[in-house]
Design an enzyme around this catalytic site. Structure first.
Site, PDB file in Angstrom:
ATOM      1  N   PRO A  44       0.502  -1.177   0.324  1.00 53.44           N
ATOM      2  CA  PRO A  44      -0.098  -0.151  -0.057  1.00 53.44           C
ATOM      3  C   PRO A  44       1.103   1.764   0.294  1.00 53.44           C
ATOM      4  CG  PRO A  44      -0.042  -0.977   2.227  1.00 53.44           C
ATOM      5  CD  PRO A  44       0.945  -1.621   1.364  1.00 53.44           C
ATOM      6  N   ASP A  45       0.407   2.249  -0.524  1.00 54.17           N
ATOM      7  CA  ASP A  45       1.336   3.360  -0.954  1.00 54.17           C
ATOM      8  C   ASP A  45      -0.035   4.612   0.648  1.00 54.17           C
ATOM      9  OD1 ASP A  45      -1.528   4.838  -0.721  1.00 54.17           O
ATOM     10  OD2 ASP A  45      -1.387   5.655  -2.758  1.00 54.17           O
ATOM     11  N   ARG A  47      -0.781   7.425   1.008  1.00 52.86           N
ATOM     12  CA  ARG A  47      -2.242   8.437   0.697  1.00 52.86           C
ATOM     13  C   ARG A  47      -3.098   8.364   0.472  1.00 52.86           C
ATOM     14  NH1 ARG A  47       2.972  11.186   1.737  1.00 52.86           N
ATOM     15  NH2 ARG A  47       3.446  12.373   3.314  1.00 52.86           N
ATOM     16  N   GLN A 117      11.477   7.395  -3.676  1.00 54.44           N
ATOM     17  CA  GLN A 117      11.442   7.520  -2.337  1.00 54.44           C
ATOM     18  C   GLN A 117      11.177   6.013  -1.409  1.00 54.44           C
ATOM     19  OE1 GLN A 117       8.670  11.382  -1.492  1.00 54.44           O
ATOM     20  NE2 GLN A 117       8.561  10.043  -4.081  1.00 54.44           N
ATOM     21  N   HIS A 137      15.030   7.860   0.797  1.00 53.62           N
ATOM     22  CA  HIS A 137      14.736   8.615   1.815  1.00 53.62           C
ATOM     23  C   HIS A 137      14.915   6.622   2.745  1.00 53.62           C
ATOM     24  CE1 HIS A 137      11.084  10.476   1.361  1.00 53.62           C
ATOM     25  NE2 HIS A 137      11.507  11.843   1.110  1.00 53.62           N
ATOM     26  N   CYS A 145      20.866   0.749  15.958  1.00 56.26           N
ATOM     27  CA  CYS A 145      20.640   1.991  17.039  1.00 56.26           C
ATOM     28  C   CYS A 145      19.866   3.021  16.592  1.00 56.26           C
ATOM     29  CB  CYS A 145      21.715   1.708  18.293  1.00 56.26           C
ATOM     30  SG  CYS A 145      21.322   2.212  19.892  1.00 56.26           S
ATOM     31  N   CYS A 169      19.389  -2.106  21.181  1.00 58.42           N
ATOM     32  CA  CYS A 169      20.667  -2.212  20.936  1.00 58.42           C
ATOM     33  C   CYS A 169      22.226  -3.203  21.444  1.00 58.42           C
ATOM     34  CB  CYS A 169      22.290  -1.160  21.263  1.00 58.42           C
ATOM     35  SG  CYS A 169      23.786  -1.040  20.148  1.00 58.42           S
ATOM     36  N   GLU A 237      -2.929  10.650  -9.808  1.00 60.27           N
ATOM     37  CA  GLU A 237      -4.099  12.316 -10.005  1.00 60.27           C
ATOM     38  C   GLU A 237      -2.728  13.405 -10.142  1.00 60.27           C
ATOM     39  OE1 GLU A 237      -4.019  13.454  -5.580  1.00 60.27           O
ATOM     40  OE2 GLU A 237      -2.360  11.484  -5.491  1.00 60.27           O
ATOM     41  N   CYS A 255       0.722   4.124 -13.216  1.00 58.52           N
ATOM     42  CA  CYS A 255       1.784   4.150 -13.859  1.00 58.52           C
ATOM     43  C   CYS A 255       1.429   3.578 -15.208  1.00 58.52           C
ATOM     44  CB  CYS A 255       2.524   4.683 -12.873  1.00 58.52           C
ATOM     45  SG  CYS A 255       2.853   3.978 -11.440  1.00 58.52           S
TER      46      CYS A 255
HETATM   47  P1  CNA Z   1       2.167   8.606  -1.010  1.00 57.76           P
HETATM   48  O1  CNA Z   1       2.453  10.199  -0.748  1.00 57.76           O
HETATM   49  O2  CNA Z   1       1.205   7.370  -0.980  1.00 57.76           O
HETATM   50  O3  CNA Z   1       2.072   9.017  -2.711  1.00 57.76           O
HETATM   51  C1  CNA Z   1       1.514   7.772  -3.654  1.00 57.76           C
HETATM   52  C2  CNA Z   1       0.871   8.465  -5.355  1.00 57.76           C
HETATM   53  O4  CNA Z   1       0.922   7.381  -5.896  1.00 57.76           O
HETATM   54  C3  CNA Z   1      -0.760   9.274  -5.226  1.00 57.76           C
HETATM   55  O5  CNA Z   1      -0.397  10.790  -5.697  1.00 57.76           O
HETATM   56  C4  CNA Z   1      -1.312   8.271  -5.582  1.00 57.76           C
HETATM   57  O6  CNA Z   1      -2.665   8.679  -6.277  1.00 57.76           O
HETATM   58  C5  CNA Z   1      -0.566   7.652  -6.100  1.00 57.76           C
HETATM   59  N1  CNA Z   1      -0.717   5.991  -6.886  1.00 57.76           N
HETATM   60  C6  CNA Z   1      -1.034   5.118  -6.031  1.00 57.76           C
HETATM   61  N2  CNA Z   1      -1.101   3.889  -6.831  1.00 57.76           N
HETATM   62  C7  CNA Z   1      -0.409   4.100  -8.066  1.00 57.76           C
HETATM   63  C8  CNA Z   1      -0.376   3.868  -9.205  1.00 57.76           C
HETATM   64  N3  CNA Z   1      -1.056   2.495  -9.580  1.00 57.76           N
HETATM   65  N4  CNA Z   1       0.010   4.495 -10.343  1.00 57.76           N
HETATM   66  C9  CNA Z   1      -0.405   5.444 -10.467  1.00 57.76           C
HETATM   67  N5  CNA Z   1      -0.134   6.495  -9.712  1.00 57.76           N
HETATM   68  C10 CNA Z   1      -0.374   6.148  -8.101  1.00 57.76           C
HETATM   69  O7  CNA Z   1       3.804   7.977  -1.142  1.00 57.76           O
HETATM   70  P2  CNA Z   1       4.737   8.852  -1.542  1.00 57.76           P
HETATM   71  O8  CNA Z   1       6.105   7.685  -2.234  1.00 57.76           O
HETATM   72  O9  CNA Z   1       4.956  10.519  -2.468  1.00 57.76           O
HETATM   73  O10 CNA Z   1       4.737   9.814  -0.377  1.00 57.76           O
HETATM   74  C11 CNA Z   1       6.346   9.552   0.529  1.00 57.76           C
HETATM   75  C12 CNA Z   1       6.663   8.151   1.313  1.00 57.76           C
HETATM   76  C13 CNA Z   1       6.235   7.192   1.180  1.00 57.76           C
HETATM   77  C14 CNA Z   1       8.306   7.877   1.076  1.00 57.76           C
HETATM   78  O11 CNA Z   1       8.864   8.305   2.355  1.00 57.76           O
HETATM   79  C15 CNA Z   1       8.508   6.271   1.337  1.00 57.76           C
HETATM   80  O12 CNA Z   1       8.645   5.940   1.756  1.00 57.76           O
HETATM   81  C16 CNA Z   1       7.140   6.308   2.247  1.00 57.76           C
HETATM   82  N6  CNA Z   1       6.423   4.663   0.997  1.00 57.76           N
HETATM   83  C17 CNA Z   1       6.844   3.782   0.571  1.00 57.76           C
HETATM   84  C18 CNA Z   1       6.769   2.637  -0.028  1.00 57.76           C
HETATM   85  C19 CNA Z   1       7.251   1.932  -0.792  1.00 57.76           C
HETATM   86  O13 CNA Z   1       8.594   1.649  -0.511  1.00 57.76           O
HETATM   87  N7  CNA Z   1       6.855   0.705  -1.623  1.00 57.76           N
HETATM   88  C20 CNA Z   1       5.109   2.293   0.672  1.00 57.76           C
HETATM   89  C21 CNA Z   1       3.898   3.441   1.677  1.00 57.76           C
HETATM   90  C22 CNA Z   1       4.752   4.178   1.524  1.00 57.76           C
END
Ligand code: CNA
Length: 279
Positions: A44-45, A47, A117, A137, A145, A169, A237, A255
Site C-alpha cells: 500500500p502507499d 496517502r 522515495q 528516504h 541503534c 542495541c 492524480e 503508472c
Molecule cells: P504517497 O504520498 O502515498 O503518494 C502516492 C501517490 O501515488 C499518490 O499520488 C497516488 O495517487 C499515486 N498512486 C498510487 N498508486 C498508483 C498507481 N498504481 N499508479 C499511479 N499512481 C499511483 O507516497 P509518496 O511516495 O509520494 O510519499 C513519500 C513516502 C511514502 C516515502 O517516504 C516512502 O518511504 C513512503 N512509502 C513507501 C512505500 C514503498 O516503499 N513501497 C510504501 C508506502 C509508503
C-alpha cells in the site's frame, strides 16, 4: 501546490516518444518514483484515500498517522513501526511493470539516475543497479541503534520484524532502540541525495511516477530541471507543479498503463514484457 493556480497544459505522450526517438536521443533520463509504482505489487502507499497505510492505521492507535515515522514517537512506542515494517519488509513482493521500465531504460543506456522515495528495494530486484539508484528516504538494507548508531545484525532484525518485536542495541551500555535505515520525519536525508541532485538539473528528460510529491525536499526535485526540458508525470492524480510548464506531459491513471503506452510508442513493448517476466 494547489491545482487551478495556473493554466494547466500537457504535451501529448507522442511528443515525448518522438523526443526520445528523434532528438538525439536524450541519454540523460532522470526518473523520480514514490509508493505508487509499487501499489500494483501489493504494497500500500501512504496517502491513497481508502487503501493507503495512513487510512488504515487506526488499529495502531496512533496520535496522528505520521507519528509512526517520527523518532520521538518511536522512542516512546516502537510497536506500531515494527508492525508496519512487517508489512513493508522486502522479500514478499515483486517488481511491477513500472520498475521493469526503469530497468529497461538502464539496459538501453538512457537512465542517468533513479531517485526513489521507496524503501521496498523493488527497483534493484527489477535490475536497476545500485549505482543508478538514490534511495532518498533510505531503505531496509541496513539497520542501527537510534542512539549510538551502532549497526545491528540483519538476521536478528529479520526475526524482530517477522515477530513484530522491537529490538535494542546489543551494546549493554546503550540499549537504544534499533530501526532500519529508513529516514523518519525530522531526520536528514542520506548525503548521496544532495551529492546527486545536480543530475536533475542536467537531465534531458524527467519522468515522475507514483508519488504525491508531498514530502520535501524530494518534492522540490521536479523544479530543478531546465525550463526547456520535458517533464512527464505518470500518476493517478496531478501533483506538484505538473501542468504549469510548457513541456509538461501529464498522463493520469495507473503508472503501469502509462509506461506501457510509452513503451508501445517507442516500439519497446516486447522487450519490456520480456524483462518484466524475468523479474
Ligand atoms: P504517497 O504520498 O502515498 O503518494 C502516492 C501517490 O501515488 C499518490 O499520488 C497516488 O495517487 C499515486 N498512486 C498510487 N498508486 C498508483 C498507481 N498504481 N499508479 C499511479 N499512481 C499511483 O507516497 P509518496 O511516495 O509520494 O510519499 C513519500 C513516502 C511514502 C516515502 O517516504 C516512502 O518511504 C513512503 N512509502 C513507501 C512505500 C514503498 O516503499 N513501497 C510504501 C508506502 C509508503
Amino acid at each position: 501546490m494547489g491545482q487551478g493556480h495556473f493554466q494547466q497544459t500537457s504535451l501529448p505522450l507522442e511528443e515525448i516518444v518522438s523526443y526520445i526517438l528523434h532528438s538525439g536521443p536524450p541519454s540523460k533520463i532522470v526518473v523520480l518514483t514514490g509508493a505508487g509504482v509499487s501499489t500494483a505489487s501489493g504494497i500500500p502507499d501512504f496517502r491513497s484515500p481508502t487503501t493507503g497505510l495512513y487510512a488504515n492505521l487506526a488499529r495502531l492507535n496512533l496520535p496522528y498517522p505520521e507519528a509512526v515515522f517520527t523518532l520521538d514517537y518511536f522512542r516512546s512506542n516502537p510497536l506500531p513501526f515494527y508492525t508496519l515494517a512487517k508489512e513493508l519488509y522486502p522479500g514478499k513482493y515483486y517488481p511491477t511493470i513500472s520498475h521493469a521500465f526503469i530497468a529497461l531504460l538502464h539496459e538501453k543506456g538512457l537512465l542517468e539516475m533513479l531517485f526513489t522515495q521507496n524503501i521496498d528495494c523493488l527497483d534493484r530486484m527489477a535490475g536497476v543497479p545500485d549505482h543508478k539508484i538514490v534511495e532518498a528516504h533510505g531503505s531496509f538494507k541496513g539497520q542501527r541503534c537510534i542512539e549510538c548508531q551502532k549497526e545491528f545484525p540483519e538476521k536478528l532484525m529479520l526475526e524482530a520484524v517477522e515477530s513484530s518485536t522491537p529490538v535494542r542495541c546489543l551494546d549493554e551500555n546503550c540499549g537504544g532502540l534499533v530501526k532500519p535505515d529508513i529516514v523518519f520525519f525530522g531526520e536528514g536525508l542520506p548525503e548521496v541525495f544532495f551529492q546527486k541532485k545536480d543530475l536533475v538539473e542536467k537531465a534531458d528528460l524527467l519522468i515522475v511516477m507514483g508519488t504525491s510529491l508531498e514530502v520535501a525536499p524530494f518534492s522540490m526535485l521536479p523544479e530543478l530541471v531546465r525550463s526547456t526540458v520535458p517533464r512527464v508525470l505518470f500518476n493517478r492524480e496531478r501533483v506538484g507543479s505538473f501542468g504549469s510548464c510548457e513541456y509538461d506531459c501529464v498522463v493520469l491513471g495507473d503508472c503501469d498503463n502509462g509506461v506501457r503506452k510509452l513503451a508501445e510508442g517507442l516500439g519497446w513493448t516486447e522487450e519490456l514484457e520480456e524483462l518484466f517476466l524475468k523479474v
